[in-house]
Enzyme design. Structure first.
Site, short mmCIF file in Angstrom:
data_model
loop_
_atom_site.label_atom_id
_atom_site.label_comp_id
_atom_site.label_asym_id
_atom_site.label_seq_id
_atom_site.Cartn_x
_atom_site.Cartn_y
_atom_site.Cartn_z
N THR A 1 -8.34 38.21 48.35
CA THR A 1 -8.62 38.53 46.95
C THR A 1 -9.59 37.47 46.44
O THR A 1 -9.24 36.29 46.34
CB THR A 1 -7.35 38.54 46.10
N LYS B 1 -9.32 45.45 42.92
CA LYS B 1 -8.16 44.56 43.10
C LYS B 1 -7.83 43.85 41.78
O LYS B 1 -6.68 43.59 41.46
CB LYS B 1 -8.47 43.55 44.22
N LYS C 1 -5.10 32.14 40.65
CA LYS C 1 -6.51 32.32 41.08
C LYS C 1 -7.00 33.72 40.66
O LYS C 1 -8.05 33.88 40.07
CB LYS C 1 -6.57 32.13 42.59
#
Ligand code: NAP
Length: 293
Positions: free
Chosen positions: A102, A177, A245
């Site tokens: 990701t 995502k 993150k």
């Protein structure tokens, strides 16, 4: 570009919670597998099953027709792909590069451009489904990049996932995502608060999960992480530091679009508190600790 180069030798970089299981499925499907990871010991089990070790991303790229990566942060992706002696520099023309980390959409676009300049193809293909989905080869895979490269990758991606969708050009897998993480962020807050409320109301939380887990609230966060919350199990399926993150990338992208997302902002502030209290390496379900005072 040689779009017909046959895929026989597959390289895999990043053998953590997700990558170890995913690489294992590629090997079990009968592919020749080359592996590299920052800490070598994480490759032991795969090497025992027939995978070959490489000493660097560049060495691996030179040996393989297709390279899959699932490392930690965008900075790791950048180093592995664009660093000196990295994947893009060392891959032979026609190599297919697939990043399943990701990471940021803009980095995915930069990698795709750099790969194209070397006569290679790159896809961004992040995943959803957690540690369980990786173990059971039931991941959802969101792909950005060229259609021909997607078709070449599909048989290998199918070893790891069940729901594999291409969403357009480079970066769009990562954008998708981010949609996934935005949904999860508010959902895990809701799941945690529902279970904290159940306990405070004197209900048996396991029975509450049984009751609401088959209704409109059902989903991975409630049905898979809910029981871990009730058991007080904070072992990481998905690290809080990785979630932070992702929330940072999503909020950054949203800001560039002039989009305010208050639910996402709230979830990030709660997880920042968790990290500030030393829980960054717990799983995301550990959020219940904030409500324990
Ligand atoms: P992880 O357990 O930390 O695995 C990452 C692996 O990549 C580690 O083994 C790490 O090496 C290796 N690595 C990092 N930088 C590297 C580099 N520069 N060169 C070589 N190897 C490197 O994390 P994970 O849970 O598998 O997650 C991996 C990625 O998938 C993250 O971006 C995460 O956000 C995403 N993701 C995770 C989940 C989940 O449920 N866990 C679900 C979907 C997506 P070391 O062994 O030395 O640390």
């Amino acid at each position: 570009m040689d779009t017909h180069r046959q895929i026989r030798r597959i390289g895999f970089i990043g053998l953590g919670i997700m990558g170890r299981s995913m690489a294992g499925h590629v090997l079990a499907a009968g592919h020749e597998l080359w592996v590299y990871n920052r800490s070598r010991d994480k490759a032991d089990e795969l090497i025992g099953r027939g995978a070959r070790w490489c000493d660097s991303p560049g060495e691996l790229a030179a040996a393989c027709d297709m390279v899959i990566t699932i490392v930690g942060y965008p900075s790791d992706v950048e180093q592995v792909y664009l660093g000196d002696g990295g994947l893009v520099e060392r891959a032979a023309p026609g190599t297919l590069l697939v990043d399943m980390t990701t990471s940021s959409p803009s980095l995915a676009r930069r990698i795709a451009q750099a790969a194209q300049a070397r006569d290679c193809a790159a896809l961004d293909a992040p995943v959803s489904g957690g540690d369980v989905g990786a173990r059971e080869a039931r991941l959802s895979i969101m792909v950005g990049g060229d259609e021909a490269a997607f078709q070449r990758a599909l048989p290998v991606l199918s070893c790891m996932g069940k729901n594999i969708v291409r969403l357009g050009g480079p970066g769009n897998g990562q954008h998708t995502k981010m949609c996934n993480q935005i949904v999860i962020a508010s959902t895990i807050v809701g799941v945690t608060e529902g279970l904290v409320y159940a306990q405070r109301a004197g209900l048996d939380p396991t029975t509450v999960l049984q009751a609401i887990g088959g209704g409109a609230a059902a989903g991975f966060q409630l049905n898979v992480l809910g029981p871990r919350i009730v058991a007080g199990d904070v072992a990481p399926g998905f690290f809080i530091e990785h979630f932070l993150k992702d929330l940072g990338i999503a909020l950054g992208e949203a800001a560039q679009m002039g989009l305010e997302l208050p639910g996402l902002t709230l979830a990030r502030s709660l997880y920042e508190k968790m990290a500030g209290r030393g829980f960054a390496r717990d799983g995301t379900q550990a959020l219940f600790k904030l409500y324990q005072g």
